[in-house]
Design a protein around this motif. Structure first.
Motif, PDB file in Angstrom:
ATOM      1  N   MET A 189     -18.419  -2.953  16.669  1.00 16.55           N
ATOM      2  CA  MET A 189     -19.412  -3.865  16.776  1.00 16.55           C
ATOM      3  C   MET A 189     -18.990  -4.869  15.473  1.00 16.55           C
ATOM      4  SD  MET A 189     -23.362  -3.496  16.095  1.00 16.55           S
ATOM      5  CE  MET A 189     -23.926  -3.048  17.474  1.00 16.55           C
ATOM      6  N   GLU A 190     -19.192  -6.020  15.616  1.00 12.83           N
ATOM      7  CA  GLU A 190     -18.974  -7.012  14.711  1.00 12.83           C
ATOM      8  C   GLU A 190     -20.213  -7.121  13.647  1.00 12.83           C
ATOM      9  OE1 GLU A 190     -17.724 -10.918  16.131  1.00 12.83           O
ATOM     10  OE2 GLU A 190     -16.006 -10.128  17.194  1.00 12.83           O
ATOM     11  N   LEU A 191     -19.790  -7.246  12.591  1.00  9.25           N
ATOM     12  CA  LEU A 191     -21.126  -7.721  11.423  1.00  9.25           C
ATOM     13  C   LEU A 191     -20.719  -8.582  10.651  1.00  9.25           C
ATOM     14  CD1 LEU A 191     -20.695  -4.026  11.443  1.00  9.25           C
ATOM     15  CD2 LEU A 191     -22.731  -4.490  10.273  1.00  9.25           C
ATOM     16  N   HIS A 192     -21.578  -9.569  10.689  1.00  9.29           N
ATOM     17  CA  HIS A 192     -20.905 -11.074  10.295  1.00  9.29           C
ATOM     18  C   HIS A 192     -21.899 -10.973   8.920  1.00  9.29           C
ATOM     19  CE1 HIS A 192     -20.358 -12.671  14.519  1.00  9.29           C
ATOM     20  NE2 HIS A 192     -19.362 -11.853  14.234  1.00  9.29           N
ATOM     21  N   TYR A 212     -12.113 -13.047   9.986  1.00  7.17           N
ATOM     22  CA  TYR A 212     -12.027 -14.194   9.537  1.00  7.17           C
ATOM     23  C   TYR A 212     -12.595 -15.432  10.110  1.00  7.17           C
ATOM     24  CZ  TYR A 212      -8.522 -11.561   6.751  1.00  7.17           C
ATOM     25  OH  TYR A 212      -8.145 -10.519   5.934  1.00  7.17           O
ATOM     26  N   ALA A 213     -13.061 -16.580   9.306  1.00 14.23           N
ATOM     27  CA  ALA A 213     -13.481 -17.799  10.023  1.00 14.23           C
ATOM     28  C   ALA A 213     -12.320 -18.624  10.359  1.00 14.23           C
ATOM     29  CB  ALA A 213     -14.668 -18.394   8.917  1.00 14.23           C
ATOM     30  N   GLY A 269     -16.870 -11.229   7.795  1.00 10.40           N
ATOM     31  CA  GLY A 269     -17.454 -10.104   8.005  1.00 10.40           C
ATOM     32  C   GLY A 269     -16.443  -8.855   8.583  1.00 10.40           C
ATOM     33  N   VAL A 270     -16.768  -7.887   9.185  1.00 10.40           N
ATOM     34  CA  VAL A 270     -15.905  -6.866   9.632  1.00 10.40           C
ATOM     35  C   VAL A 270     -16.100  -6.241  10.916  1.00 10.40           C
ATOM     36  CG1 VAL A 270     -15.529  -5.963   7.204  1.00 10.40           C
ATOM     37  CG2 VAL A 270     -17.380  -5.139   8.402  1.00 10.40           C
TER      38      VAL A 270
END
Length: 557
Positions: A185-188, A155-156, A163-164
């Motif tokens: 890993m973060e996927l934005h 969440y922003a 993203g997730v």
């Protein structure tokens, strides 16, 4: 170690940036990815799209009947025949049977409502159609990551979805990192589309966080259990579609069966039980095994060989249970939202259409320079679509059928056959499925026959041919909010229903050394059907994502 301490020790996480991230490599997610790339090609622009799929490969976790209405696919990829889509067996005959224990009454075809007519549809393996869609997506430049479950929503600061995070790899049963540990890993993304299928792990969280079901009826589900058989060529009739209602279920329990003749002397046979049933002694798996012994079904299967097995929950609430589709930064599509048309026993065409509409809204937003706002164009497109019209006509189906086989059949026939779905009344779902179980003291135990190993089988031999596998040294992905509840509440009050509603022998009550009962969770057996997450009467079981690539590997299912 907690997730926060893992990040502190091994972090920060790596990240990747995309315009659109899609969670779930099923028909909805892949259709969304394809449509985004199609639009980018048409406009001569670039758009970064990735698909995360928790299965070991695209199609590994896909299980459906399935008879497919090609309408959605024809809109998405008009030349699907020329491109080799595996829709090879057109429906040649419909049969609808009402079963008693030893007899079957066929409904004349002229009496069948349109929702039970399949002219122009195809008997398919949805897993294979999904694999083909994956090939089309990759050819357009979509990045697909199988074996990478989305485990957490990002969440922003303003609360929108940005993203997730993929699941950590190499965490041991004790929660400690092993020598193979890798941080997720973060996927934005500017927009994230959630297409996880029925009772999606993240979709459920998003529905709660953004109160997306505030104006919707409770969502209701069924469990679909399916086997793939190779039968005697003399008995094989490619394109024959058989549906049944009635035995072995009692008239007050919603459910029915399907038997579809594919190519290569193969048939798929399956059984659906509505998860709003009230008797905790009922076992959907055992009812399915019993169903196969009916003379009308046994005649096709006897002398044949069972090849594969699987199970999956399906959303059955229809239009009245649809949540709000969009929220800041993302949207729900396919069965993550609940687009399946239970009256037609079809959802793949709806998944494709919803994925396409979500993609068109996301593409328009990205090209306009927007991000992380609400894709209002998506629900607006749905409101004016043929899919909304189709679901509106069928909006009362499950509600009527939940009132009993006889009244339900009469009213569905009246609404669909006589009035064409144009009725002035709307029925509503009043209860969640988990609220419907009665205490065991109020119900009659059901004694099921032992399997014969030829026509009927046990759970463990069934799970074996689903090719299910999980890394054993990992935390259980079937979690309990309170470990005391299974024995103190579920076993004492409801006779331990989790041991029966699970089609994969995940849950069993065993005696400890001190003579007391305890719940044993065999998480390695889990076929990811989500039934436990739905039907647990105390909502104490929460399904979370296991390590990537775990679960079934369905061939031709």
């Amino acid at each position: 170690m907690t997730p926060a301490s893992l990040i502190e020790q091994y972090g920060p996480r790596e990240s990747m940036e995309y315009d659109v991230v899609i969670v779930g490599g099923g028909p909805a997610g892949l259709s969304a990815a394809i449509r985004l790339k199609q639009l980018a090609e048409e406009k001569g622009v670039e758009i970064g799209v990735c698909v995360l799929e928790k299965g070991s490969e695209i199609g590994a976790h896909i299980l459906s009947g399935a008879v497919m209405d090609p309408r959605g696919l024809s809109e998405l990829i008009p030349d699907w025949k020329e491109k080799g889509a595996p829709l090879d067996v057109e429906v040649t005959e419909d049969r609808f049977l009402f079963l008693s224990q030893n007899d079957a009454k066929q409904v004349p075809n002229w009496l069948l409502p349109d929702n039970f007519k399949n002219h122009g549809n195809y008997v398919i393996s949805l897993a294979n159609v999904t694999r083909w869609l994956g090939q089309q997506a990759e050819a357009l430049g979509v990045e697909i990551f199988p074996g990478f479950p989305a485990a957490e929503v990002l969440y922003a600061d303003d609360g929108s979805v940005r993203g997730v995070v993929t699941g950590n790899m190499g965490v041991g049963k004790d929660g400690q990192p092993t020598e193979n540990f890798q941080l997720g890993m973060e996927l934005h993304a500017k927009y994230t589309l959630f297409c996880e299928g029925a009772r999606g792990h993240l979709g459920r969280q998003l529905i709660d966080k953004f109160k997306l079901n505030r104006n919707a009826d409770p969502q209701v589900y069924g469990i679909g259990i399916k086997e793939l058989w190779e039968i005697d060529p003399v008995k094989h009739k490619p394109g024959l579609v058989i549906h049944t209602a009635g035995w072995p279920l009692d008239p007050d329990t919603y459910g029915g069966s399907f038997l579809y003749h594919m190519d290569n002397n193969q048939v798929v046979v399956g059984f659906v039980v509505g998860l709003g049933y009230s008797n905790p002694y009922l076992s959907p798996f055992e009812e399915f095994q019993r169903y196969k012994t009916h003379p009308s079904i046994r005649a096709f299967l006897e002398g044949g060989k069972r090849i594969s097995y699987g199970a999956r929950a399906i959303t059955a609430g229809g239009l009245m249970s649809l949540p709000k589709l969009a929220f800041p930064g993302g949207a729900l599509a396919g069965d993550d939202a609940g687009f399946l048309n239970a009256s037609r026993i079809k959802g793949s065409h709806a998944a494709i259409k919803s994925g396409k509409m979500a993609a068109e809204a996301a593409f328009e937003a990205v090209q306009a320079g927007r991000q992380n706002d609400e894709l209002t164009a998506y629900p607006e497109a749905f409101d004016s679509s043929w899919l909304k019209t189709e679901l509106y006509r069928a909006r009362n189906f499950k509600q009527w059928m939940s009132k009993g086989l006889y009244l339900g059949t009469f009213m569905v026939g009246l609404e669909q056959k006589v009035m064409g779905g144009n009725v002035p009344w709307t029925l509503h779902h009043q209860h969640w499925d988990h609220e419907m179980l009665k205490p065991a003291s109020q119900c009659k135990p059901i004694v099921y026959p032992k399997p014969d190993g030829k026509l009927t089988f046990d759970r463990l031999s069934s799970v074996f041919i689903s090719n299910t596998n999980h890394e054993e040294n990992q935390p259980a992905h079937l979690t309990l909010k309170d470990p005391s509840v299974p024995v103190n509440v579920n076993l004492r009050t409801y006779a331990g229903p989790e041991a029966r509603y699970c089609p994969a022998a995940v849950y069993e009550f065993v005696k400890s050394d001190d003579g007391n009962e305890r719940l044993q969770i065999n998480a390695q057996n889990c076929v990811h059907c989500k039934t436990c997450d739905i039907k647990d009467p105390t909502q104490n079981i929460v399904w979370v994502t296991p390590e990537g690539g775990g679960g079934p590997n369905y061939p031709n299912m």
